[in-house]
Write a protein that holds these residues in place. Structure first.
Motif, short mmCIF file in Angstrom:
data_model
loop_
_atom_site.label_atom_id
_atom_site.label_comp_id
_atom_site.label_asym_id
_atom_site.label_seq_id
_atom_site.Cartn_x
_atom_site.Cartn_y
_atom_site.Cartn_z
N ARG A 35 -3.22 -16.05 -59.31
CA ARG A 35 -4.30 -15.05 -59.23
C ARG A 35 -4.67 -14.57 -60.63
O ARG A 35 -5.85 -14.34 -60.94
N CYS A 38 -7.03 -16.96 -62.50
CA CYS A 38 -8.18 -17.43 -61.73
C CYS A 38 -9.30 -17.90 -62.67
O CYS A 38 -9.71 -17.15 -63.56
N CYS A 40 -12.46 -18.53 -62.09
CA CYS A 40 -13.86 -18.27 -61.74
C CYS A 40 -14.53 -17.48 -62.88
O CYS A 40 -13.85 -16.85 -63.70
N CYS A 43 -13.59 -13.66 -63.21
CA CYS A 43 -12.25 -13.38 -63.72
C CYS A 43 -12.14 -13.76 -65.19
O CYS A 43 -11.47 -13.07 -65.96
N HIS A 80 -9.99 -12.31 -52.75
CA HIS A 80 -10.68 -13.09 -53.78
C HIS A 80 -10.59 -14.57 -53.46
O HIS A 80 -9.51 -15.09 -53.20
ZN LIG Z 1 -11.63 -15.18 -59.94
#
Ligand SMILES: [Zn+2]
Length: 94
Positions: A35, A38, A40, A43, A80
């Motif tokens: 996490r 991450c 993305c 993030c 998420h």
């Molecule tokens: Zn993310």
């Protein structure tokens, strides 16, 4: 061409994702670490702005969705689910 894992095993109780690679290596990565890294865009922008984000050790994977031969789309217990983790990235996480 990134190698694909031969086995993906989710140890939900311990919060560990285990990946076995063709070279015989088994990588164990905690859900909290996954996490925290991450990939993305939201993030990545957050980490650029505030640095490493602390993730509670109780963070768990809620779902693991393969994305072809490219990687895994991971959904977390905080809801998420935007992170698509390339196998090349997962292989480098150990
Ligand atoms: Zn993310």
């Amino acid at each position: 061409m990134t190698a694909l894992p031969e086995a993906i095993e989710n140890h939900a109780a311990q919060g560990v994702l285990a990946l076995r690679w063709p070279d015989g290596r088994e990588a164990r990565v905690t859900h909290a670490r996954l996490r925290a890294v991450c990939p993305c865009s939201a993030c990545r922008a957050l980490r650029r702005n505030v640095g490493e984000v602390a993730v509670d050790a109780t963070m768990r994977l809620a779902d693991i969705e393969p994305v072809g031969a490219y990687g895994l789309n991971l959904t977390f217990s905080d809801g998420h689910r935007r992170g698509i983790y390339p196998f090349a990235m997962l292989a480098a996480l150990d």
